[in-house]
Design an enzyme around this catalytic site. Sequence first.
Site, PDB file in Angstrom:
ATOM      1  N   GLU A   1       0.866  -1.188   0.000  1.00 24.80           N
ATOM      2  CA  GLU A   1       0.000   0.000   0.000  1.00 24.80           C
ATOM      3  C   GLU A   1       0.900   1.234   0.000  1.00 24.80           C
ATOM      4  O   GLU A   1       2.120   1.115   0.199  1.00 24.80           O
ATOM      5  CB  GLU A   1      -0.926  -0.016   1.221  1.00 24.80           C
ATOM      6  CG  GLU A   1      -1.990  -1.099   1.112  1.00 24.80           C
ATOM      7  CD  GLU A   1      -2.913  -1.200   2.308  1.00 24.80           C
ATOM      8  OE1 GLU A   1      -4.042  -1.657   2.108  1.00 24.80           O
ATOM      9  OE2 GLU A   1      -2.514  -0.856   3.427  1.00 24.80           O
TER      10      GLU A   1
ATOM     11  N   HIS B   1     -11.611   8.977   6.472  1.00 25.41           N
ATOM     12  CA  HIS B   1     -11.348   7.548   6.668  1.00 25.41           C
ATOM     13  C   HIS B   1     -10.831   7.214   8.049  1.00 25.41           C
ATOM     14  O   HIS B   1     -11.230   6.207   8.646  1.00 25.41           O
ATOM     15  CB  HIS B   1     -10.320   7.119   5.613  1.00 25.41           C
ATOM     16  CG  HIS B   1      -9.970   5.672   5.628  1.00 25.41           C
ATOM     17  ND1 HIS B   1     -10.899   4.681   5.383  1.00 25.41           N
ATOM     18  CD2 HIS B   1      -8.793   5.027   5.849  1.00 25.41           C
ATOM     19  CE1 HIS B   1     -10.301   3.491   5.438  1.00 25.41           C
ATOM     20  NE2 HIS B   1      -9.028   3.676   5.737  1.00 25.41           N
TER      21      HIS B   1
ATOM     22  N   ARG C   1      -1.200   8.660   9.094  1.00 22.38           N
ATOM     23  CA  ARG C   1      -1.015   7.230   9.362  1.00 22.38           C
ATOM     24  C   ARG C   1      -0.523   6.490   8.114  1.00 22.38           C
ATOM     25  O   ARG C   1      -1.070   6.671   7.013  1.00 22.38           O
ATOM     26  CB  ARG C   1      -2.354   6.622   9.790  1.00 22.38           C
ATOM     27  CG  ARG C   1      -2.311   5.139  10.036  1.00 22.38           C
ATOM     28  CD  ARG C   1      -3.690   4.661  10.411  1.00 22.38           C
ATOM     29  NE  ARG C   1      -4.612   4.832   9.306  1.00 22.38           N
ATOM     30  CZ  ARG C   1      -5.072   3.840   8.561  1.00 22.38           C
ATOM     31  NH1 ARG C   1      -4.718   2.596   8.796  1.00 22.38           N
ATOM     32  NH2 ARG C   1      -5.910   4.090   7.577  1.00 22.38           N
TER      33      ARG C   1
HETATM   34  C1  SIN Z   1      -7.440   0.087   2.512  1.00 21.57           C
HETATM   35  O1  SIN Z   1      -7.721  -1.082   2.283  1.00 21.57           O
HETATM   36  O2  SIN Z   1      -7.117   0.886   1.643  1.00 21.57           O
HETATM   37  C2  SIN Z   1      -7.532   0.583   3.917  1.00 21.57           C
HETATM   38  C3  SIN Z   1      -6.350   0.189   4.673  1.00 21.57           C
HETATM   39  C4  SIN Z   1      -6.118   1.171   5.769  1.00 21.57           C
HETATM   40  O3  SIN Z   1      -6.855   2.141   5.908  1.00 21.57           O
HETATM   41  O4  SIN Z   1      -5.126   1.011   6.490  1.00 21.57           O
END
Ligand code: SIN
Length: 538
Positions: free
Chosen positions: A122, A352, A387
């Site tokens: 990610e 979020h 974060r």
């Molecule tokens: C996502 O799946 O993009 C969310 C993961 C996260 O917010 O850490």
Amino acid sequence: MHSPQRAFDFLVLGSGIAGLTFALKVADHGRVAIVTKKNRADSNTNWAQGGIASVTSKEDSFELHVRDTLEAGAGLCRESVVRTIVEEGPARIAELIELGTRFTERDIPDSSGARELDLTREGGHSKRRILHARDATGAEIERALLAAIARHPNIAVFENHHAIDFITTGKLGVSGPNRMAGVYVLNQPENRVEVFASPVTVLATGGSGKVYLYTTNPDIATGDGLAMAFRAGAAVSNMEFVQFHPTCLFHPKAKTYLISEAVRGEGAYLLGADRRRFMPNYDPRAEMAPRDIVARAIDSEMKRTGADCVFLDISHKPAEFIREHFPNIHAKCMEYGIDMTREPIPVVPAAHYQCGGVVTNVDGETEIAGLYAIGEVACTGLHGANRLASNSLLEALVCAHRASLKALKFESGSLPGLLPPWQPGGATDADELVVVSHNWDEIRRTLWDYVGIVRTDKRLRRAEKRLANLQEEIREFYWDFKVTPDLLELRNLATVAELIVACALQRPESRGLHYNLDHPHPDPAWQQRDSRVQRISG
Ligand code: SIN
């Protein structure tokens, strides 16, 4: 309205990964109550798609995970906390697996024939280190934890019970440092307020995404724990750092559906209205830049072109790969007539994650004795100003474990045996529910319009003024009418909104998720400074 008292050794508010983990760890030593305002599986955890970041591969190292976290956090993380959480992660993950959590494994066994865990990527991560259960990781963890909870005879789960406020020794006029004695809880099925007495209360109530008009969070995310702790005198920090997830599905019928960052991690591109990639113009890491950068780039593209959304495109990958990795996202998009194997998905940023929260150390201890805060409700110093993706489930696991060790040793001293029952005052049934829903909408729109991805001093002041008026109205309403879940959530949401604005106004710079056009650069004087708000009276 008679108010019976229930007594426990440990009282846990919230039933996500943090609360359930803590409950399991202390349950052999005393009676545990888990209080949750809806059903036990209604938690932010259950909605988490991406996964848990932790160092489990030979190509990775603690040092790299620490470095990525500090870099995403834009200078504001507490390095010792980051190190502790990163280094204790693998042991806690092993416990989750032991408990029955099934993470996705790689198709190909290693040289010894054993199956390794599949790791995805990610934004902001320099290595593949996200453990996941396809694209529904939180739901799998929640399933395993709830199954273990159901097997434990010492744990009672109170569903549809809404915590209202803490009962502290300070409020009771008992001398000495302020300590937890219990919590007033609205038993919704019985429609009465009860006293839950306990020397230890654990806040694991999650975040507050519903304070914004558009969010990826479920309806329960109304910041209840944070607002309760603030009212009781706990310090709150860094609430200006609201993380906007770059890719929430944009469709008139879809409410709050997240398209996981793992989709970009597996190669998806962000395209503008002209269907061209724009992220390389903003950051050398392009789609893999940390979230604050990607969300701001999307905001700027949308403003520049006047478009309502941008597009996330992974259709250049084989259809089978997409269906295999993202079965739930694929199915959900198909429900809305979007086939992600063939066409780009329309997306927009949405609120979020709350990076700030109740001030705690890495053991979840707050400034009120007997009160612990873990997970999204807490501000440990891990996330800093932004974060790193998938660090939150890791923090919840590690801090729940550490808080349980502290709570097992906690000595409360003597507490009053019988706590005062709830005073409903002259409350009557509310017939003005429309006012509640109107105020709720106004708060969410105010935050979205004035305290969003890009801020200015003037907009923040405007929001402050509007929220002060609303607070006055809500306060009157609260004291005049019988409490209902909607009214409790509205009261908490208004407090969270005020805290976000108060923290944002304290910070005269731009850092991480807090971007203010009137102070567009980081100020070295604020590099290691947290914003902080605290009520004097407990
Ligand atoms: C996502 O799946 O993009 C969310 C993961 C996260 O917010 O850490």
